[in-house]
Design a protein around this motif. Structure first.
Motif, PDB file in Angstrom:
ATOM      1  N   UNK A  59     -17.724   7.662  -4.999  1.00  0.00           N
ATOM      2  CA  UNK A  59     -17.148   8.240  -5.818  1.00  0.00           C
ATOM      3  C   UNK A  59     -15.724   8.501  -6.104  1.00  0.00           C
ATOM      4  N   UNK A  60     -15.006   7.720  -5.002  1.00  0.00           N
ATOM      5  CA  UNK A  60     -13.541   7.746  -4.913  1.00  0.00           C
ATOM      6  C   UNK A  60     -13.066   7.098  -6.200  1.00  0.00           C
ATOM      7  N   UNK A  61     -11.659   6.926  -6.419  1.00  0.00           N
ATOM      8  CA  UNK A  61     -11.022   6.462  -7.521  1.00  0.00           C
ATOM      9  C   UNK A  61     -11.364   4.846  -7.414  1.00  0.00           C
ATOM     10  N   UNK A  62     -11.212   4.501  -6.227  1.00  0.00           N
ATOM     11  CA  UNK A  62     -11.271   2.904  -6.050  1.00  0.00           C
ATOM     12  C   UNK A  62     -12.823   2.649  -5.597  1.00  0.00           C
ATOM     13  N   UNK A  63     -13.561   2.972  -6.325  1.00  0.00           N
ATOM     14  CA  UNK A  63     -15.049   2.553  -5.992  1.00  0.00           C
ATOM     15  C   UNK A  63     -15.299   1.271  -6.346  1.00  0.00           C
ATOM     16  N   UNK A  64     -14.633   0.774  -7.422  1.00  0.00           N
ATOM     17  CA  UNK A  64     -15.135  -0.624  -7.858  1.00  0.00           C
ATOM     18  C   UNK A  64     -14.634  -1.610  -6.688  1.00  0.00           C
ATOM     19  N   UNK A  65     -13.411  -1.290  -6.186  1.00  0.00           N
ATOM     20  CA  UNK A  65     -13.023  -2.067  -5.186  1.00  0.00           C
ATOM     21  C   UNK A  65     -13.788  -1.843  -3.791  1.00  0.00           C
ATOM     22  N   UNK A  66     -14.170  -0.759  -3.452  1.00  0.00           N
ATOM     23  CA  UNK A  66     -14.894  -0.609  -2.410  1.00  0.00           C
ATOM     24  C   UNK A  66     -16.309  -1.253  -2.379  1.00  0.00           C
ATOM     25  N   UNK A  67     -17.086  -0.835  -3.622  1.00  0.00           N
ATOM     26  CA  UNK A  67     -18.191  -1.453  -3.895  1.00  0.00           C
ATOM     27  C   UNK A  67     -18.316  -3.001  -3.623  1.00  0.00           C
ATOM     28  N   UNK A  68     -17.317  -3.783  -4.019  1.00  0.00           N
ATOM     29  CA  UNK A  68     -17.038  -5.098  -3.811  1.00  0.00           C
ATOM     30  C   UNK A  68     -17.074  -5.446  -2.542  1.00  0.00           C
ATOM     31  N   UNK A  69     -16.293  -4.678  -1.676  1.00  0.00           N
ATOM     32  CA  UNK A  69     -16.267  -4.925  -0.363  1.00  0.00           C
ATOM     33  C   UNK A  69     -17.412  -4.799   0.447  1.00  0.00           C
TER      34      UNK A  69
END
Length: 269
Positions: free
Chosen positions: A191-201
């Motif tokens: 739910x954080x702002x960088x969710x796209x990046x963390x999801x990818x990781x």
């Protein structure tokens, strides 16, 4: 008159005997032809593989705080919930569980734990091995995501995969038969702002883990990412990192049927 009465009695007795014999041989014939009716006409319940073999099931759980059940107010975690379901399914056989999880454990620390003599003995007894590992290697108490650096993540992943390879190798040295179920990571920060990046990781980390597991026989990768993806906050403890009871129930509901199915398949081979 007496002779006639006696004759009639003899004839009736003979007829009754013939009827009894006829019924007897008819029943015998039906029995050997598989046509005899049973008294209990309730459907026969199919027994699980463990019930058929009569062997108790020994489960060894390894890994970090998720294996320990941190965040579950009921004190069960996924290991306890899986155990409850397996006990229900496998009655009257016993399910023995050894939970060796340690809060905060990394892959390097798990590898060190596996070198202990008493742990090796428990692994030898296991029919099923459950494992959660890698979350602390990646997230490092959230520090990795404060300043997300993909090059740093790549380095962490390579170290983790080397440890994981050795973990599987060490387990197989103690036990070549037990099925190992390793749980993938979910993203508690979705739910954080960088969710796209963390999801990818996280997805990349899981993919690498699955490929590593695929190098070994009877190692099953169990995804959890999708379970938390849509409503992560509903399934997280107040620390916003560990699952709550409902979150652990999601994991258990996916894992327990896999264990039961795998043991039944193994029994039929």
């Amino acid at each position: 008159m007496k002779k006639n009465a006696a004759r009639v009695t003899t004839i009736i007795a003979s007829l009754l005997s013939l009827l009894w014999l006829f019924g007897f041989f008819l029943s015998i014939g039906d029995f050997y032809n598989g046509k005899a009716e049973t008294i209990d006409k309730e459907p026969v319940e199919t027994k699980s593989a463990t019930e058929q073999t009569g062997k108790d099931l020994t489960v060894v759980a390894l890994g970090d705080s998720l294996t320990r059940g941190t965040g579950d107010d009921a004190g069960l975690g996924y290991v306890g919930l899986v155990t409850e379901e397996l006990k229900e399914r496998l009655r009257p056989q016993e399910v023995q569980v050894y939970n060796l999880g340690i809060n905060g454990q990394t892959s390097a620390e798990l590898l060190q734990q596996l070198g202990m003599q008493n742990i090796g003995r428990q692994l030898e007894e296991a029919d099923v091995i459950l494992m959660t590992i890698g979350g602390n290697d990646l997230f490092q108490q959230g520090e990795t995501l404060v300043d997300l650096n993909l090059e740093k993540v790549q380095g962490l992943q390579q170290t983790y995969l080397a440890n994981l390879q050795q973990i599987f190798t060490t387990i197989r040295q103690h036990n070549s038969d037990a099925t190992i179920f390793i749980l993938g990571l979910y993203n508690p920060f979705i739910d954080l702002d960088d969710s796209d990046a963390t999801n990818t990781v996280v997805r990349g980390w899981n993919y690498a883990t699955e490929l590593n597991a695929g190098q070994f026989e009877k190692v099953v990768f169990v995804p959890t990412f999708d379970l938390f993806q849509l409503s992560v906050n509903e399934y997280l403890y107040s620390d916003k990192f560990h699952p709550n009871h409902a979150g652990y129930k999601l994991i258990s509901d996916r894992l327990a049927p896999l264990i039961n199915w795998e043991k039944e398949t193994e029994s039929n081979d």
